[in-house]
Design an enzyme around this catalytic site. Structure first.
Site, short mmCIF file in Angstrom:
data_model
loop_
_atom_site.label_atom_id
_atom_site.label_comp_id
_atom_site.label_asym_id
_atom_site.label_seq_id
_atom_site.Cartn_x
_atom_site.Cartn_y
_atom_site.Cartn_z
N GLY A 11 0.83 -1.19 0.00
CA GLY A 11 0.00 0.00 0.00
C GLY A 11 0.86 1.24 0.00
O GLY A 11 1.99 1.23 -0.49
N CYS A 12 0.34 2.31 0.56
CA CYS A 12 1.04 3.59 0.58
C CYS A 12 2.44 3.44 1.17
O CYS A 12 2.60 2.97 2.29
CB CYS A 12 0.24 4.60 1.40
SG CYS A 12 1.08 6.17 1.60
#
EC number: 1.8.4.11
Length: 174
Positions: A11-12
């Site tokens: 993810g981020c």
């Protein structure tokens, strides 16, 4: 002094730096992009979904102090390994969970760890994080590096607001 690299997408990338950065034996954690077909992509290009890249972190570590196996275990505890289509509030291929291996040993370690996690029963759904060969890694723009240090209030609000911190508390710290 020994030195190896590990590349993880979860993810981020802002949220993937701090958990590794603070461990003994970690020399450097760089936010960046990998797995795509454009050289030196920008954040905007990756975010557009047209380059095939995934946000990831490249970790340089001393295997005499911290093993690749330990890094993989830390990785699992930062992600939702049952969500193939992004992580938490971040959706799409550029946020998919991937362990990128750079050697047969890393591949075998990651595969065995994934099998153990699936067999543990910690998650009812299948573990869908992919394990793929490493590809060129491109560092992200400077403002993305060490984001948790440069912008702690934004980082904390984002990691809580995205659902990541709550998921980690529920599934890993219970």
């Amino acid at each position: 002094m020994a030195e190896e690299k590990a590349i993880f997408a979860g993810g981020c990338f802002w949220c993937m730096v701090k958990p590794f950065d603070q461990m003994p034996g970690i020399k450097k954690v760089v936010s960046g992009y990998t797995g795509g077909d454009v050289e030196n992509p920008t954040y905007e290009q990756v975010g557009s979904g047209t380059t095939g890249h995934t946000e990831a972190v490249e970790i340089t570590f001393d295997p005499d102090i911290i093993s690749y196996q330990q890094l993989v275990e830390i990785y699992w505890q930062q992600t939702d390994p049952t969500d193939a289509f992004g992580q938490f509030a971040d959706r799409g291929d550029s946020y998919r969970p991937v362990i990128f291996y750079s050697s047969d040993e890393q591949k075998l370690t990651a595969e065995a760890s994934k099998e153990r996690l699936q067999a543990s029963g910690r998650f009812k759904e299948p573990i869908v994080t992919t394990i793929e060969p490493a590809q060129p890694f491109y560092p992200a723009e400077d403002y993305h590096q060490d984001f948790y240090r440069k912008n702690p209030a934004h980082y904390n609000a984002y990691s809580e607001g995205s659902g990541r911190k709550g998921f980690i508390r529920q599934h890993w710290q219970a």
